[in-house]
Design a protein around this motif. Structure first.
Motif, PDB file in Angstrom:
ATOM      1  N   CYS A   7       1.028  -1.570   0.301  1.00 43.77           N
ATOM      2  CA  CYS A   7      -0.350  -0.102   0.517  1.00 43.77           C
ATOM      3  C   CYS A   7       0.735   1.150  -0.078  1.00 43.77           C
ATOM      4  O   CYS A   7       0.431   2.245  -0.984  1.00 43.77           O
ATOM      5  CB  CYS A   7      -0.883  -0.046   1.556  1.00 43.77           C
ATOM      6  N   PHE A   8       1.868   1.395   0.634  1.00 45.62           N
ATOM      7  CA  PHE A   8       2.706   2.661   0.491  1.00 45.62           C
ATOM      8  C   PHE A   8       3.506   2.601  -0.266  1.00 45.62           C
ATOM      9  O   PHE A   8       3.768   3.651  -0.687  1.00 45.62           O
ATOM     10  CB  PHE A   8       3.406   2.105   1.959  1.00 45.62           C
ATOM     11  N   ASP A   9       4.018   1.913  -0.500  1.00 49.81           N
ATOM     12  CA  ASP A   9       4.437   2.025  -2.427  1.00 49.81           C
ATOM     13  C   ASP A   9       4.425   2.335  -3.731  1.00 49.81           C
ATOM     14  O   ASP A   9       4.416   3.301  -4.304  1.00 49.81           O
ATOM     15  CB  ASP A   9       5.162   0.753  -2.790  1.00 49.81           C
ATOM     16  N   GLU A  10       2.436   1.958  -3.194  1.00 50.48           N
ATOM     17  CA  GLU A  10       1.945   2.277  -4.394  1.00 50.48           C
ATOM     18  C   GLU A  10       1.362   4.368  -3.412  1.00 50.48           C
ATOM     19  O   GLU A  10       1.329   4.122  -4.802  1.00 50.48           O
ATOM     20  CB  GLU A  10       0.240   1.553  -4.295  1.00 50.48           C
ATOM     21  N   LYS A  64      -1.578  -3.052   9.890  1.00 49.62           N
ATOM     22  CA  LYS A  64      -3.000  -2.833   9.649  1.00 49.62           C
ATOM     23  C   LYS A  64      -3.068  -2.599   8.845  1.00 49.62           C
ATOM     24  O   LYS A  64      -2.394  -1.217   8.507  1.00 49.62           O
ATOM     25  CB  LYS A  64      -4.000  -2.893  11.064  1.00 49.62           C
ATOM     26  N   PHE A  65      -3.263  -3.037   7.186  1.00 50.17           N
ATOM     27  CA  PHE A  65      -3.530  -1.763   5.850  1.00 50.17           C
ATOM     28  C   PHE A  65      -4.414  -0.744   6.325  1.00 50.17           C
ATOM     29  O   PHE A  65      -5.622  -0.629   6.653  1.00 50.17           O
ATOM     30  CB  PHE A  65      -4.476  -2.972   4.727  1.00 50.17           C
ATOM     31  N   ASN A  66      -3.504  -0.145   6.121  1.00 46.40           N
ATOM     32  CA  ASN A  66      -4.017   1.288   5.588  1.00 46.40           C
ATOM     33  C   ASN A  66      -3.972   2.676   5.369  1.00 46.40           C
ATOM     34  O   ASN A  66      -2.430   2.811   4.449  1.00 46.40           O
ATOM     35  CB  ASN A  66      -3.776   2.225   7.682  1.00 46.40           C
ATOM     36  N   ILE A  67      -4.656   3.014   3.614  1.00 46.83           N
ATOM     37  CA  ILE A  67      -4.333   3.951   2.938  1.00 46.83           C
ATOM     38  C   ILE A  67      -4.551   5.207   3.221  1.00 46.83           C
ATOM     39  O   ILE A  67      -5.325   6.052   2.643  1.00 46.83           O
ATOM     40  CB  ILE A  67      -4.401   3.307   1.899  1.00 46.83           C
ATOM     41  N   ASN A 127      -7.561   0.240  -6.509  1.00 51.86           N
ATOM     42  CA  ASN A 127      -7.558  -0.890  -7.894  1.00 51.86           C
ATOM     43  C   ASN A 127      -6.046  -1.534  -8.197  1.00 51.86           C
ATOM     44  O   ASN A 127      -5.797  -2.325  -8.400  1.00 51.86           O
ATOM     45  CB  ASN A 127      -8.357  -0.259  -8.941  1.00 51.86           C
ATOM     46  N   ASN A 128      -5.058  -0.683  -8.342  1.00 55.13           N
ATOM     47  CA  ASN A 128      -3.988  -0.873  -7.879  1.00 55.13           C
ATOM     48  C   ASN A 128      -3.505  -2.472  -7.103  1.00 55.13           C
ATOM     49  O   ASN A 128      -2.317  -3.053  -7.857  1.00 55.13           O
ATOM     50  CB  ASN A 128      -3.564  -0.227  -8.086  1.00 55.13           C
ATOM     51  N   ILE A 129      -4.060  -2.219  -6.046  1.00 52.00           N
ATOM     52  CA  ILE A 129      -3.225  -2.855  -5.069  1.00 52.00           C
ATOM     53  C   ILE A 129      -4.085  -4.074  -5.115  1.00 52.00           C
ATOM     54  O   ILE A 129      -3.839  -4.772  -4.404  1.00 52.00           O
ATOM     55  CB  ILE A 129      -2.863  -1.875  -4.375  1.00 52.00           C
ATOM     56  N   LYS A 130      -5.517  -4.360  -5.422  1.00 53.58           N
ATOM     57  CA  LYS A 130      -6.399  -5.357  -4.982  1.00 53.58           C
ATOM     58  C   LYS A 130      -5.456  -6.213  -5.793  1.00 53.58           C
ATOM     59  O   LYS A 130      -5.518  -7.444  -4.750  1.00 53.58           O
ATOM     60  CB  LYS A 130      -7.138  -4.901  -6.401  1.00 53.58           C
ATOM     61  N   GLN A 131      -4.871  -7.259  -6.647  1.00 51.08           N
ATOM     62  CA  GLN A 131      -4.904  -8.350  -6.482  1.00 51.08           C
ATOM     63  C   GLN A 131      -3.231  -8.900  -5.726  1.00 51.08           C
ATOM     64  O   GLN A 131      -3.643  -9.673  -5.419  1.00 51.08           O
ATOM     65  CB  GLN A 131      -3.914  -8.323  -8.457  1.00 51.08           C
ATOM     66  N   ALA A 178     -17.076  -7.220   3.002  1.00 46.56           N
ATOM     67  CA  ALA A 178     -15.764  -7.811   2.666  1.00 46.56           C
ATOM     68  C   ALA A 178     -14.977  -6.133   2.070  1.00 46.56           C
ATOM     69  O   ALA A 178     -15.709  -4.791   1.127  1.00 46.56           O
ATOM     70  CB  ALA A 178     -15.034  -8.098   2.063  1.00 46.56           C
ATOM     71  N   ARG A 179     -13.604  -5.751   2.008  1.00 52.05           N
ATOM     72  CA  ARG A 179     -13.249  -4.679   1.617  1.00 52.05           C
ATOM     73  C   ARG A 179     -13.203  -3.925  -0.018  1.00 52.05           C
ATOM     74  O   ARG A 179     -13.153  -3.277   0.326  1.00 52.05           O
ATOM     75  CB  ARG A 179     -11.259  -4.858   1.434  1.00 52.05           C
ATOM     76  N   ASP A 180     -13.321  -4.990  -0.624  1.00 55.31           N
ATOM     77  CA  ASP A 180     -13.485  -4.396  -1.969  1.00 55.31           C
ATOM     78  C   ASP A 180     -15.197  -5.175  -2.497  1.00 55.31           C
ATOM     79  O   ASP A 180     -15.518  -4.769  -4.008  1.00 55.31           O
ATOM     80  CB  ASP A 180     -12.104  -5.901  -2.825  1.00 55.31           C
ATOM     81  N   ASP A 181     -15.398  -5.233  -1.726  1.00 56.61           N
ATOM     82  CA  ASP A 181     -17.617  -5.101  -2.765  1.00 56.61           C
ATOM     83  C   ASP A 181     -17.352  -3.340  -2.549  1.00 56.61           C
ATOM     84  O   ASP A 181     -18.835  -3.597  -3.625  1.00 56.61           O
ATOM     85  CB  ASP A 181     -18.454  -5.477  -0.705  1.00 56.61           C
ATOM     86  N   TYR A 182     -17.294  -1.965  -2.070  1.00 54.53           N
ATOM     87  CA  TYR A 182     -17.338  -1.060  -2.492  1.00 54.53           C
ATOM     88  C   TYR A 182     -16.345  -0.066  -2.688  1.00 54.53           C
ATOM     89  O   TYR A 182     -14.854  -1.107  -2.495  1.00 54.53           O
ATOM     90  CB  TYR A 182     -18.842  -0.279  -1.195  1.00 54.53           C
TER      91      TYR A 182
END
Length: 241
Positions: A32-35, A53-56, A77-81, A143-147
């Motif tokens: 996340c930080f790299d992106e 914890k995942f935080n952007i 979107n860019n880090i989703k996969q 979930a995180r990616d539902d919305y």
């Protein structure tokens, strides 16, 4: 701990609360930080205090306040996969905390709905809950990616989505979580909240937040429900079990 009759649903965070999981959150945070840096967010503007914890949120805030809102949505979107791959790498190590399924069954027997609100991606959440034998006892999952990323936990909008899915109001939900994101989400959605000590935050962390009820684990909550089968008003309930 007594269950206030105003609650029509009891919902849970997943990692560290309902399930004992082994996600490499440091690796996810670094992705996340790299992106954020790649999109132009200065290093000194990135909040790394939540590295576990995942935080952007800090990166999104900088982009919005500097007129770059049009690319803010790209982070998720860019880090989703890549973040999905980190979660799925260890999903087979997931285990339910003791009495996780029993608790969900007990709540249903009391006429209370159940739900899961997680920062994990949907594929990971469904896979983990099925492996741990709790999926069939959940009335809804968000979930995180539902919305959009802006509507993911800790946004109270995430709790609103869950409430709509399971058919209750946000103030009728009692939410269990192990991280301050869980608390912030519940607080801002006007939901009840109970902190557990089986995940990220310890007793001293929670005692710094005035008024937060603390439960050692969902196992303790289940055992308390078993010993108090009829719902009672929460007046006089202990802060911890």
């Amino acid at each position: 701990m007594r269950l206030d009759p105003k609650y029509k649903a009891v919902c849970f965070d997943m990692d560290g609360t309902l399930l004992d999981t082994k996600v490499d959150y440091e690796k996810m945070a670094n992705i996340c930080f790299d992106e954020m840096e790649r999109l132009g967010v200065p290093k000194d503007q990135i909040n790394r205090d939540e590295g576990y914890k995942f935080n952007i949120d800090s990166g999104l805030k900088w982009l919005y306040t500097h007129g770059r809102s049009e690319i803010a949505y790209q982070i998720g979107n860019n880090i989703k996969q890549r973040t999905r791959d980190v979660e799925m790498d260890t999903v087979n190590l997931s285990k339910p905390f003791p009495h996780a399924a029993d608790l969900l069954i007990k709540l249903h027997s009391m006429g209370i709905k159940t739900g899961l609100l997680t920062r994990g991606c949907r594929e990971y959440a469904i896979t983990a809950t099925k492996l741990c034998g709790v999926y069939d006892f959940l009335d809804g999952i968000v979930a995180r990616d539902d919305y959009t990323e802006q509507e993911a936990k800790p946004s109270p909008i995430a709790m609103k989505h869950l409430a709509e899915i399971i058919g209750v109001k946000t103030h009728e939900i009692l939410y269990f979580g192990d991280h301050k994101f869980d608390y912030q989400c519940a607080r801002d959605a006007k939901s009840g909240f109970i902190a557990v000590l089986t995940g990220t935050s310890g007793y001293d962390d929670w005692k710094r937040i005035n008024g937060v009820k603390i439960c050692k684990s969902i196992t303790d909550f289940y055992e308390q429900l078993e010993s108090t089968p009829i719902r009672e008003d929460s007046e006089g309930a202990r802060d911890e079990i």
